[in-house]
Motif scaffolding. Structure first.
Motif, PDB file in Angstrom:
ATOM      1  N   GLN A 149       0.832  -1.208   0.000  1.00 23.42           N
ATOM      2  CA  GLN A 149       0.000   0.000   0.000  1.00 23.42           C
ATOM      3  C   GLN A 149       0.865   1.256   0.000  1.00 23.42           C
ATOM      4  OE1 GLN A 149      -3.465   0.073  -0.380  1.00 23.42           O
ATOM      5  NE2 GLN A 149      -2.888   2.171  -0.880  1.00 23.42           N
ATOM      6  N   PHE A 150       1.940   1.260   0.782  1.00 22.96           N
ATOM      7  CA  PHE A 150       2.859   2.398   0.776  1.00 22.96           C
ATOM      8  C   PHE A 150       3.421   2.605  -0.629  1.00 22.96           C
ATOM      9  CE2 PHE A 150       4.561   3.492   5.260  1.00 22.96           C
ATOM     10  CZ  PHE A 150       3.302   3.393   5.813  1.00 22.96           C
ATOM     11  N   GLY A 151       3.763   1.515  -1.309  1.00 22.58           N
ATOM     12  CA  GLY A 151       4.294   1.615  -2.668  1.00 22.58           C
ATOM     13  C   GLY A 151       3.291   2.224  -3.628  1.00 22.58           C
ATOM     14  N   LYS A 152       2.046   1.767  -3.548  1.00 23.76           N
ATOM     15  CA  LYS A 152       0.996   2.329  -4.409  1.00 23.76           C
ATOM     16  C   LYS A 152       0.790   3.813  -4.119  1.00 23.76           C
ATOM     17  CE  LYS A 152      -1.475  -2.029  -4.795  1.00 23.76           C
ATOM     18  NZ  LYS A 152      -2.603  -2.829  -4.285  1.00 23.76           N
ATOM     19  N   ASP A 153       0.741   4.158  -2.834  1.00 25.83           N
ATOM     20  CA  ASP A 153       0.553   5.556  -2.454  1.00 25.83           C
ATOM     21  C   ASP A 153       1.753   6.408  -2.864  1.00 25.83           C
ATOM     22  OD1 ASP A 153      -1.906   4.859  -1.389  1.00 25.83           O
ATOM     23  OD2 ASP A 153      -1.221   4.859   0.699  1.00 25.83           O
ATOM     24  N   ALA A 154       2.942   5.818  -2.792  1.00 26.18           N
ATOM     25  CA  ALA A 154       4.157   6.540  -3.186  1.00 26.18           C
ATOM     26  C   ALA A 154       4.124   6.876  -4.676  1.00 26.18           C
ATOM     27  CB  ALA A 154       5.394   5.710  -2.854  1.00 26.18           C
ATOM     28  N   ARG A 155       3.748   5.903  -5.482  1.00 29.54           N
ATOM     29  CA  ARG A 155       3.657   6.128  -6.931  1.00 29.54           C
ATOM     30  C   ARG A 155       2.624   7.216  -7.242  1.00 29.54           C
ATOM     31  NH1 ARG A 155       5.548   6.568 -11.989  1.00 29.54           N
ATOM     32  NH2 ARG A 155       3.910   6.179 -13.478  1.00 29.54           N
TER      33      ARG A 155
END
Length: 182
Positions: A149-155
């Motif tokens: 989820q952090f990765g998706k939000d980061a992108r």
């Protein structure tokens, strides 16, 4: 980690955190892209801590290979800290990693915290403390749902706030608003 091998970048403290991280994540590899004056010292530290096989020094790489490095990692870290008056600026490499959907663990020194949304795309911590680096890295890497989820939000954040098109749109709106207020 991507960055010149110098004290403020904090590679040494991530290497110091690595033995603790490996107790929870034995397959952990710490990949370092960049070169600089601390290379020998960092390799010696890795050897001293018996993690030489777990630290990969890639040196300078092409932009194409840099992109592959970002894409292959699970977590990006820029464990920067102040070295006297030498502090990290904005930390563009953190944004580059996040644009590849990678969460970031960065130092709370200089401009680096501005590259993340705290608790949503990563964490900015006191990277003078290897134990804290280890704790946060383990926390992120062992919580696959959080990491994802952090990765998706980061992108999403990287594209919406830092892509040149988004910056141009915000700038145009700012100029329109200024013109209206005259």
């Amino acid at each position: 980690t991507v960055g010149r091998l110098q004290k403020r970048k904090g590679h040494d403290n991530f290497i110091r955190a690595l033995p603790t991280i490996k107790k929870s994540i034995p397959e952990m590899i710490y990949a370092i892209v960049g070169s600089g004056p601390m290379e020998r010292e960092l390799k010696a530290l890795a050897k001293e801590l018996d993690v030489s096989d777990d630290v990969k020094f890639h040196g300078e790489v092409s932009d194409e290979d840099m992109l592959k490095c970002y894409q292959q990692c699970d977590l990006f870290s820029l464990p920067n800290r102040a070295d006297g008056a030498d502090i990290e600026g904005f930390g563009m490499v953190s944004l580059e990693a996040q644009s590849c959907a990678k969460p970031a663990l960065v130092g709370n020194s200089g401009g680096t915290p501005e590259t993340i949304a705290e608790g949503k795309t990563g964490f900015a911590i006191d990277c003078t403390q290897p134990d804290l680096i280890a704790t946060k890295a383990i926390e992120l890497l062992t919580a696959s749902n959080t990491l994802s989820q952090f990765g998706k939000d980061a992108r999403k954040r990287a594209v919406e706030q830092f892509d040149w098109k988004a910056i141009v749109r915000r700038s145009e709106q700012l100029f329109r608003d200024l013109e209206k207020s005259r």
